[in-house]
Design an enzyme around this catalytic site. Structure first.
Site, short mmCIF file in Angstrom:
data_model
loop_
_atom_site.label_atom_id
_atom_site.label_comp_id
_atom_site.label_asym_id
_atom_site.label_seq_id
_atom_site.Cartn_x
_atom_site.Cartn_y
_atom_site.Cartn_z
N ARG A 192 11.27 -1.24 11.22
CA ARG A 192 10.06 -0.73 12.00
C ARG A 192 10.10 -1.73 13.15
NH1 ARG A 192 5.09 0.69 8.18
NH2 ARG A 192 4.05 -0.70 9.63
N ARG A 237 11.94 -5.16 5.05
CA ARG A 237 11.74 -3.75 4.83
C ARG A 237 12.82 -2.87 5.61
NH1 ARG A 237 5.93 -1.55 5.52
NH2 ARG A 237 6.27 -2.55 7.34
N ARG A 272 -9.55 0.93 8.28
CA ARG A 272 -9.18 -0.35 8.74
C ARG A 272 -10.39 -1.08 9.75
NH1 ARG A 272 -3.48 0.53 8.77
NH2 ARG A 272 -2.33 -1.32 9.25
N LYS A 295 0.85 -1.22 0.05
CA LYS A 295 -0.11 -0.08 0.04
C LYS A 295 0.87 1.41 0.06
CE LYS A 295 -1.97 -0.99 3.81
NZ LYS A 295 -1.10 -2.47 3.94
N ARG A 331 -0.38 -8.67 13.58
CA ARG A 331 -0.83 -7.88 12.66
C ARG A 331 -1.65 -8.41 11.63
NH1 ARG A 331 4.50 -5.05 10.58
NH2 ARG A 331 3.11 -3.78 9.15
#
Ligand code: AP5
Length: 213
Positions: A160, A127, A88, A13, A171
């Site tokens: 992160r 990431r 969400r 996203k 998550r």
């Protein structure tokens, strides 16, 4: 153009929102980025949000709805925006609809990215994000040219806090129970566009563009 990007953590996203921003000149409105900035600035909102984010849980609906209402009322959102990570929950989607109705606006497209679970975990654990300009990298699929340094601005990259495997699992569970039902919500409204999120970011982007233009 007003677009909502849906999809599980790691679906791409943020990557696609940045590309849409470049191509169409509309701001990327990311609740995750706004909350992380508040945490970095050590505001009351940021301190509370950080505890939930680091645990892989959602921040309270009222809090994020307030954040979004303020953000989309800003001047740069006048000609459109890409919502990345909001809504969400069904409550958030309903409140967004009310807010846009009050502003005489509507959503043009809701894009849902489909990526399998294994690929999501690989993307998230690898990431790396620039601590200054927010540019995104991946240790194998999009590595920086030099060490852990941003190609664009030279600032250090970081991982992160919520990209640890245990938190990613949490998550993904939250996504399945709280966010996945939004697909049906938008399907019923007739503006859901489902896109395969596999392939390079550029390949995915060309699919997105063919759906939203
Ligand atoms: P948020 O920051 O929104 O995180 P997320 O939704 O979990 O999504 P991600 O940012 O992890 O993934 P993405 O889909 O953007 O993928 P990306 O492009 O980065 O939210 C974080 C937290 O904030 C939440 O857990 C919650 O606590 C809170 N929060 C935020 N919004 C909220 C709300 N509305 N309500 C309540 N709480 C909220 O890509 C990931 C990696 O994959 C990158 O390394 C990238 O380079 C790579 N990649 C991307 N595309 C490709 C591709 N095509 N091929 C290969 N690699 C790719």
């Amino acid at each position: 153009m007003r677009i909502i990007l849906l999809g599980p953590p790691g679906a791409g996203k943020g990557t696609q929102a940045k590309m849409l921003k470049e191509r169409f000149g509309i701001p990327q409105v990311s609740t995750g980025d706004i909350l992380r900035k508040a945490a970095q600035d050590n505001t009351e909102l940021g301190r509370q949000a950080k505890i939930l984010m680091d645990a892989g849980k959602l921040v309270q609906d009222d809090t994020v709805i307030g954040v979004i209402r303020g953000r989309i009322a800003q001047e740069d959102c006048r000609n459109g925006f890409v919502l990345d990570g909001f809504p969400r929950t069904i409550v958030q989607a309903e409140k967004l609809m009310d807010t846009l109705k009050d502003m005489n606006l509507s959503v043009d497209a809701v894009v849902d990215f489909v990526v399998d679970g294994q690929a999501l975990v690989k993307r998230l654990t690898g990431r790396r994000t620039c601590s200054d300009c927010g540019a995104m990298y991946h240790e194998t699929s999009r590595p920086p040219k030099i060490g852990d340094i941003c190609d664009a601005c030279g600032a250090p990259l970081y991982q992160r806090e919520d990209d640890k495997e245990e938190t990613i699992k949490r998550r993904l569970e939250v996504y399945r129970s709280e966010t996945a039902p939004l697909k049906e919500f938008y399907r019923k409204q007739g503006n859901l566009k489902t896109i395969q999120g596999h392939g390079s970011a550029e390949e995915v982007f060309s699919r997105v563009c063919s759906m939203v233009t």
